[in-house]
Every structure is written in C-alpha cells, then in structure tokens.
Design an enzyme around this catalytic site. Structure first.
Site, PDB file in Angstrom:
ATOM      1  NE  ARG A  44      -3.729  -2.243   2.660  1.00  0.00           N
ATOM      2  CZ  ARG A  44      -2.729  -3.479   3.394  1.00  0.00           C
ATOM      3  NH1 ARG A  44      -2.107  -3.871   4.242  1.00  0.00           N
ATOM      4  NH2 ARG A  44      -4.127  -4.634   3.078  1.00  0.00           N
ATOM      5  CE  LYS A 100      -6.589  -0.459   4.433  1.00  0.00           C
ATOM      6  NZ  LYS A 100      -7.623  -1.094   3.862  1.00  0.00           N
ATOM      7  CG  HIS A 124      -5.677   0.499  -3.725  1.00  0.00           C
ATOM      8  ND1 HIS A 124      -4.533   0.607  -2.477  1.00  0.00           N
ATOM      9  CD2 HIS A 124      -6.388  -0.306  -4.143  1.00  0.00           C
ATOM     10  CE1 HIS A 124      -5.667  -0.476  -1.787  1.00  0.00           C
ATOM     11  NE2 HIS A 124      -6.530  -0.678  -2.555  1.00  0.00           N
ATOM     12  NE  ARG A 175      -3.337  -3.161  -1.378  1.00  0.00           N
ATOM     13  CZ  ARG A 175      -2.979  -4.059  -0.831  1.00  0.00           C
ATOM     14  NH1 ARG A 175      -1.671  -4.516  -0.299  1.00  0.00           N
ATOM     15  NH2 ARG A 175      -3.350  -4.934   0.653  1.00  0.00           N
ATOM     16  CG  HIS A 183      -6.323  -9.079   1.381  1.00  0.00           C
ATOM     17  ND1 HIS A 183      -6.427  -9.223  -0.109  1.00  0.00           N
ATOM     18  CD2 HIS A 183      -5.729  -7.292   1.344  1.00  0.00           C
ATOM     19  CE1 HIS A 183      -6.514  -8.549  -0.740  1.00  0.00           C
ATOM     20  NE2 HIS A 183      -5.943  -7.649   0.091  1.00  0.00           N
ATOM     21  CE1 TYR A 202      -7.073  -7.469  -6.628  1.00  0.00           C
ATOM     22  CE2 TYR A 202      -6.250  -8.498  -4.635  1.00  0.00           C
ATOM     23  CZ  TYR A 202      -6.259  -6.972  -5.338  1.00  0.00           C
ATOM     24  OH  TYR A 202      -5.689  -6.035  -5.253  1.00  0.00           O
TER      25      TYR A 202
END
Length: 308
Positions: free
Chosen positions: A153, A177, A245, A248, A271, A280
């Site tokens: 990110r 995150k 993004h 990414r 994630h 994806y």
C-alpha cells in the site's frame, strides 16, 4: 414539486447538511417520481406505507433502472421518511423495512504487464546529474519498483524507514493496517532502485526511505500522486488510470495470472480475510470470459444470432 413536506425536507438538507444544488435537484426529482406513483394509488407522499414503497421499488426494477439508481432513490425515501418521523408528521419510517438492491462489487482496475514495463522504463534518468529533476525520477523508479514488486500500500511504502534497506536482506518488514506486521520480498531491481535513491539522499540525513520536502518527514501521498502523474504522461498512459492502488491491483492480478497461490497472495497483500483477496479471481474470470467471447467461434456465432 411533490408537496410542502418535500419542500421542508429539501430546505432541511440545504440548511442543516449543506447539500449541493445538484444533490437537491436529484432528490427533488426522486420525490416527484415517487409522488406520481403514490397518487396513482390514491395516496399522498407523506402517507406511504411499506407495501406502497415495495411496489414503487418493484416498478423501478421492472422499468430497467440500474441497481445503483434504485439504491439512490431508496436512500432518498429513507431520509425523507426519517425526516417526517422526526418532525412528528408520522410515527414511523416505513422505508426502513426495505432492503437496498444488491450492487455488484466493482472489479479492481489494473494495468497490463506491458503498461507496467512502460511506466518503469519512463523513469530512466541520468542518476549522476545531481539535479532536482534527476532525483524526481529516482524517487519514481524506486517507488514504482517496490509497489509493483511487493504489492505494498502507498501508506506502507512511504512510512518505510531508511534502515529497512540495511544489510543485504531480500525481505522487507512492513507495518500494515491495524499495526499488523508482515514480511514481503524485495526484488533485485527494486532493491537496486531503492539503494540508488538512498545514496542520492544520504546528505539529507532523513530517517525515511522516501523523504519529503522536509527531510524530517516522509514524502506525502499527494506528492507521490504528482510524481505518478508525470510518469504516466512520459510513458504515454492516461494519468487518470494510474494510482498506487492500481499498481497494487496489478501486482495481485499478474501474480495470480502466473500461477501464484491465493493464500500466499493474501499474506503478501496483508489481507486479514482471504475473501478480500478472492476479488482477484473474479478479475481473472472476467478476463477469461472476455477472451472467450472475443475469440471462440461458437461465441461469435451466438453473438451474431442474437443480434440478427
């Protein structure tokens, strides 16, 4: 206009919420459309019940209105009836009993492998010129190489300390995150580009791998966006298609296309839930569908029959 109650609602939106003129016009049109439907059933707009609202939403669906537009109309009606309840015009909000239409999740935008190569090639510069312009392309090259090689990110990239390149390690420790840490690989090309930037910036004494105008602080997201915009122009790509993004998403899509394991990709992207990573697989499925429709002879024959 559909009545005094609707006018009062729109006035509230303008005065208390600062709604934009275009928003007010859209809500007025939505309320007028519902008022017309209500009158056909012998009802006033402020006296609707859940059954009348369901019938209205079903009518919208039958007319072919997109789910997104249906959802916007329902949102308007929910806010309107909530306003009526708070004003004491009616005791309840019947629109709360209705579910919004299911919206299809938008597929991530990504670049082709050749487009990524064009971006990286566009960063080529005279690294020994020592000019501010040369440094700009050093920053661009290092950032793009690292974003695409590791799926970072942009917030993770810009927060990297300069010491993250210490030694000869081929992995990066990244804080993502929620403060979760993960280790991601660093390609030889990405490491070489980052080391070239570090060498150029050594006199700055910054603790960050990507220093900002003030070396005590990292490069800002807005600062990188401007750099990416310039790289896109130099590469002949529409800057509107580019963002950190998108890079990414490109990393993840290309990894899966070349046989990467979904669980491994989840770890690389950081994630928490593999369901987030599974988007994806939908991207690849859509690409396969498009390829089938474009190139399979039976698909073309079927298309020709339908259009005849």
């Amino acid at each position: 206009m559909s009545g005094a109650h609707a006018e009062a609602f729109l006035e509230m939106l303008a005065a208390e919420r600062g709604a934009a003129p275009n928003t007010l016009k859209a809500y007025a049109r939505d309320l007028d459309d519902f008022a017309t439907h209500a009158r056909q059933g012998g009802r006033a707009i402020h006296d609707a019940d859940a059954d009348l609202l369901r019938d209205y939403m079903a009518t919208l669906a039958r007319t072919g209105l997109s789910p997104r537009t249906q959802a916007r109309r329902l949102s308007c009606l929910k806010q309107f009836h909530l306003f009526l309840a708070r004003e004491g015009v009616r005791p309840d909000n019947p629109a709360d009993l209705l579910d919004a239409p299911r919206l299809a999740a938008p597929l991530p935008r990504f670049l082709s492998e050749s487009e990524v190569e064009s971006l990286l090639a566009a960063c080529a510069t005279e690294t020994d010129s020592g000019t501010p312009e040369a440094r700009r392309w050093l920053v661009a090259r290092a950032a793009l190489e690292m974003l695409y090689a590791s799926g970072l990110r942009i917030s993770e990239l810009l927060a990297l300390p300069r010491r993250s390149l210490a030694g000869a390690a081929q992995m990066l420790l990244v804080r993502g995150k929620g403060g979760r840490e993960r280790v991601v690989p660093l390609s030889a090309a990405a490491r070489a580009a980052a080391e070239a930037l570090v060498a150029h910036d050594r006199p700055l004494g910054s603790p960050y791998l990507f220093p900002g105008r003030d070396p005590r602080r990292p490069l800002t997201r807005q600062g990188f966006d401007r750099i990416l915009h310039d790289v896109g122009l130099r590469a002949g790509l529409d800057p509107e298609r580019l963002s950190p993004h998108v890079l990414r998403h490109s990393f993840a899509t290309h990894m899966l296309a070349r046989g990467a394991d979904l669980r491994a990709l989840q770890v690389l992207l950081g994630h928490a839930d593999i369901a987030t990573t599974q988007i994806y697989t939908h991207v690849l499925a859509e690409r396969l569908r498009q390829a089938l429709e474009a190139h399979h002879p039976l698909a073309q024959a079927t298309s020709g029959t339908e259009s005849a």
